[in-house]
Design a protein around this motif. Structure first.
Motif, mmCIF file in Angstrom:
data_model
loop_
_atom_site.group_PDB
_atom_site.id
_atom_site.type_symbol
_atom_site.label_atom_id
_atom_site.label_comp_id
_atom_site.label_asym_id
_atom_site.label_seq_id
_atom_site.Cartn_x
_atom_site.Cartn_y
_atom_site.Cartn_z
ATOM 1 N N ASP A 31 0.862 -1.185 0.000
ATOM 2 C CA ASP A 31 0.000 0.000 0.000
ATOM 3 C C ASP A 31 0.903 1.242 0.000
ATOM 4 N N THR A 32 1.160 1.789 -1.185
ATOM 5 C CA THR A 32 2.108 2.919 -1.238
ATOM 6 C C THR A 32 1.498 4.196 -0.646
ATOM 7 N N GLY A 33 0.158 4.304 -0.673
ATOM 8 C CA GLY A 33 -0.490 5.476 -0.077
ATOM 9 C C GLY A 33 -0.151 5.587 1.406
ATOM 10 N N MET A 35 2.534 4.916 2.770
ATOM 11 C CA MET A 35 3.885 5.481 2.942
ATOM 12 C C MET A 35 3.838 7.014 2.882
ATOM 13 N N TYR A 36 3.046 7.555 1.940
ATOM 14 C CA TYR A 36 2.889 9.023 1.874
ATOM 15 C C TYR A 36 2.197 9.532 3.144
ATOM 16 N N ARG A 37 1.279 8.727 3.649
ATOM 17 C CA ARG A 37 0.576 9.106 4.881
ATOM 18 C C ARG A 37 1.542 9.118 6.069
ATOM 19 N N CYS A 38 2.484 8.177 6.105
ATOM 20 C CA CYS A 38 3.473 8.138 7.200
ATOM 21 C C CYS A 38 4.334 9.405 7.202
ATOM 22 N N VAL A 93 -2.001 15.138 3.043
ATOM 23 C CA VAL A 93 -1.184 14.153 2.329
ATOM 24 C C VAL A 93 -0.961 14.491 0.851
ATOM 25 N N SER A 94 -1.897 15.189 0.224
ATOM 26 C CA SER A 94 -1.704 15.535 -1.191
ATOM 27 C C SER A 94 -0.517 16.477 -1.385
ATOM 28 N N TYR A 95 -0.268 17.337 -0.398
ATOM 29 C CA TYR A 95 0.879 18.252 -0.497
ATOM 30 C C TYR A 95 2.179 17.463 -0.389
ATOM 31 N N ILE A 96 2.189 16.510 0.542
ATOM 32 C CA ILE A 96 3.383 15.672 0.734
ATOM 33 C C ILE A 96 3.634 14.829 -0.522
ATOM 34 N N ALA A 97 2.535 14.328 -1.115
ATOM 35 C CA ALA A 97 2.668 13.481 -2.309
ATOM 36 C C ALA A 97 3.101 14.283 -3.536
ATOM 37 N N ALA A 98 2.975 15.609 -3.468
ATOM 38 C CA ALA A 98 3.399 16.446 -4.605
ATOM 39 C C ALA A 98 4.868 16.880 -4.442
ATOM 40 N N VAL A 102 10.220 13.770 -1.590
ATOM 41 C CA VAL A 102 9.523 12.698 -0.869
ATOM 42 C C VAL A 102 9.279 11.542 -1.832
ATOM 43 N N ARG A 103 8.814 11.858 -3.037
ATOM 44 C CA ARG A 103 8.494 10.800 -3.999
ATOM 45 C C ARG A 103 9.737 9.985 -4.345
ATOM 46 N N LEU A 104 10.857 10.669 -4.593
ATOM 47 C CA LEU A 104 12.070 9.935 -4.960
ATOM 48 C C LEU A 104 12.494 9.007 -3.815
ATOM 49 N N GLY A 123 -1.417 2.397 -5.883
ATOM 50 C CA GLY A 123 -1.004 3.790 -5.728
ATOM 51 C C GLY A 123 -1.583 4.677 -6.803
ATOM 52 N N ARG A 124 -0.779 5.625 -7.264
ATOM 53 C CA ARG A 124 -1.220 6.556 -8.300
ATOM 54 C C ARG A 124 -0.297 6.533 -9.523
ATOM 55 N N ASP A 125 0.969 6.153 -9.264
ATOM 56 C CA ASP A 125 2.004 6.253 -10.297
ATOM 57 C C ASP A 125 2.757 4.938 -10.453
ATOM 58 N N ILE A 126 2.131 3.831 -10.024
ATOM 59 C CA ILE A 126 2.878 2.568 -10.015
ATOM 60 C C ILE A 126 3.143 2.115 -11.464
ATOM 61 N N ILE A 177 -5.449 17.680 -7.195
ATOM 62 C CA ILE A 177 -4.034 17.856 -6.802
ATOM 63 C C ILE A 177 -3.208 16.664 -7.291
ATOM 64 N N ASP A 178 -3.717 15.437 -7.096
ATOM 65 C CA ASP A 178 -2.965 14.239 -7.473
ATOM 66 C C ASP A 178 -2.717 14.166 -8.983
ATOM 67 N N SER A 179 -3.698 14.627 -9.779
ATOM 68 C CA SER A 179 -3.505 14.471 -11.226
ATOM 69 C C SER A 179 -2.880 15.705 -11.888
ATOM 70 N N HIS A 180 -2.723 16.789 -11.117
ATOM 71 C CA HIS A 180 -2.110 17.983 -11.721
ATOM 72 C C HIS A 180 -0.715 18.289 -11.193
ATOM 73 N N ARG A 181 -0.201 17.455 -10.277
ATOM 74 C CA ARG A 181 1.147 17.750 -9.776
ATOM 75 C C ARG A 181 2.145 17.535 -10.904
ATOM 76 N N GLU A 182 3.308 18.215 -10.738
ATOM 77 C CA GLU A 182 4.286 18.228 -11.826
ATOM 78 C C GLU A 182 4.961 16.868 -12.012
HETATM 79 O O1 DC Z 1 -4.253 5.762 -1.558
HETATM 80 P P1 DC Z 1 -4.265 6.756 -0.416
HETATM 81 O O2 DC Z 1 -5.547 7.543 -0.280
HETATM 82 O O3 DC Z 1 -3.855 6.143 0.887
HETATM 83 O O4 DC Z 1 -3.140 7.828 -0.792
HETATM 84 C C1 DC Z 1 -2.831 8.898 0.042
HETATM 85 C C2 DC Z 1 -2.274 10.052 -0.782
HETATM 86 O O5 DC Z 1 -1.006 9.711 -1.337
HETATM 87 C C3 DC Z 1 -3.145 10.523 -1.937
HETATM 88 O O6 DC Z 1 -3.218 11.951 -1.907
HETATM 89 C C4 DC Z 1 -2.417 10.106 -3.168
HETATM 90 C C5 DC Z 1 -0.992 9.944 -2.735
HETATM 91 N N1 DC Z 1 -0.305 8.836 -3.393
HETATM 92 C C6 DC Z 1 0.521 9.139 -4.431
HETATM 93 O O7 DC Z 1 0.644 10.285 -4.818
HETATM 94 N N2 DC Z 1 1.226 8.139 -5.041
HETATM 95 C C7 DC Z 1 1.082 6.878 -4.651
HETATM 96 N N3 DC Z 1 1.793 5.917 -5.263
HETATM 97 C C8 DC Z 1 0.208 6.551 -3.589
HETATM 98 C C9 DC Z 1 -0.492 7.568 -2.980
#
Ligand code: DC
Length: 219
Positions: A31-33, A35-38, A93-98, A102-104, A123-126, A177-182
């Motif tokens: 569950d990669t989400g 990890m962003y939440r952590c 969490v959307s700010y952290i995920a952008a 953090v992503r790298l 996730g979103r970008d797997i 936010i998730d679909s418009h981040r750079e």
């Molecule tokens: O899936 P979730 O709701 O637990 O995800 C939490 C946030 O992390 C959500 O804003 C999207 C982001 N996320 C991401 O950008 N990339 C991922 N691989 C997983 C989650």
């Protein structure tokens, strides 16, 4: 080793479905989400502004995340399974995920997890970024009204006060936010198979995806 990527917008039921798919196939679920939440929880606990990318990145060397089999999430050894689902984390969490740093940091850990075992990673970008060579890529979608309804009922069950309108607005905000981040935004990989679960039960969604995987990899 087989890898399955399941991406899609918030509250499309990805984690429940991905967990079920992994269980049926005997694969490890990641569950990669979570990890962003952590990282979000850690920043909040240390009074760091989640929109300040530089300050958040300074915290990364002090963060150790463990996703246990069975779903428990450990942050520096502490069980945060429930804490990462609370409203302050959801709001930030959307700010952290952008945040590219953090992503790298997290993507490295995620790629490492997929090296030696067969996995289902959600996730979103797997499919587009983390595992571009995944054997199967699923893009799981559901109508925003259906997603809001499910999340609303979940909240009510947990005793979290909210209105259906507010939940829907928040989902739209997070989708945007998730679909418009750079960097590595939420989008469907060109070779992903779209599965619309708006009107499917959890079991039907799991069966649909397991069938696709079996056909694709011949297991
Ligand atoms: O899936 P979730 O709701 O637990 O995800 C939490 C946030 O992390 C959500 O804003 C999207 C982001 N996320 C991401 O950008 N990339 C991922 N691989 C997983 C989650």
């Amino acid at each position: 080793m087989i890898s399955v990527a399941i991406d899609g917008p918030s509250s499309a039921g990805k984690s429940t479905v991905a967990k079920g798919v992994a269980k049926q196939l005997g694969f490890v679920y990641v569950d990669t989400g979570a990890m962003y939440r952590c990282v979000t929880l850690y920043a909040l606990e240390h009074n760091v502004d989640c929109q300040n990318d530089e300050e958040v990145c300074k915290l990364l060397p002090f963060i150790d995340i463990e996703l246990c089999i069975g779903g428990k999430v450990l942050l520096n050894g502490k069980d945060v399974t429930h804490d990462i689902r609370t409203q302050p984390v959801v709001d930030n969490v959307s700010y952290i995920a952008a945040n590219k740093g953090v992503r790298l940091f997290l993507v490295d850990i995620q790629r490492d997890m997929a090296k030696d075992v067969s996995i289902v990673m959600d996730g979103r970008d797997i499919g587009t970024y983390v595992l571009p060579n995944a054997n199967v890529k699923i893009f799981q979608v559901a109508d925003v009204k259906e997603r809001a309804k499910r999340r609303y009922l979940e909240n009510i069950e947990k005793g979290i006060e909210c209105t259906l309108e507010a939940v829907e607005k928040d989902l739209e905000r997070r989708d945007y936010i998730d679909s418009h981040r750079e960097f590595a935004p939420l989008c469907k990989a060109s070779d992903a198979i779209e599965v619309d679960t708006s009107y499917l039960t959890i079991e039907e969604s799991i069966d649909t995806i397991v069938k696709i995987i079996k056909e694709k990899v011949g297991i």
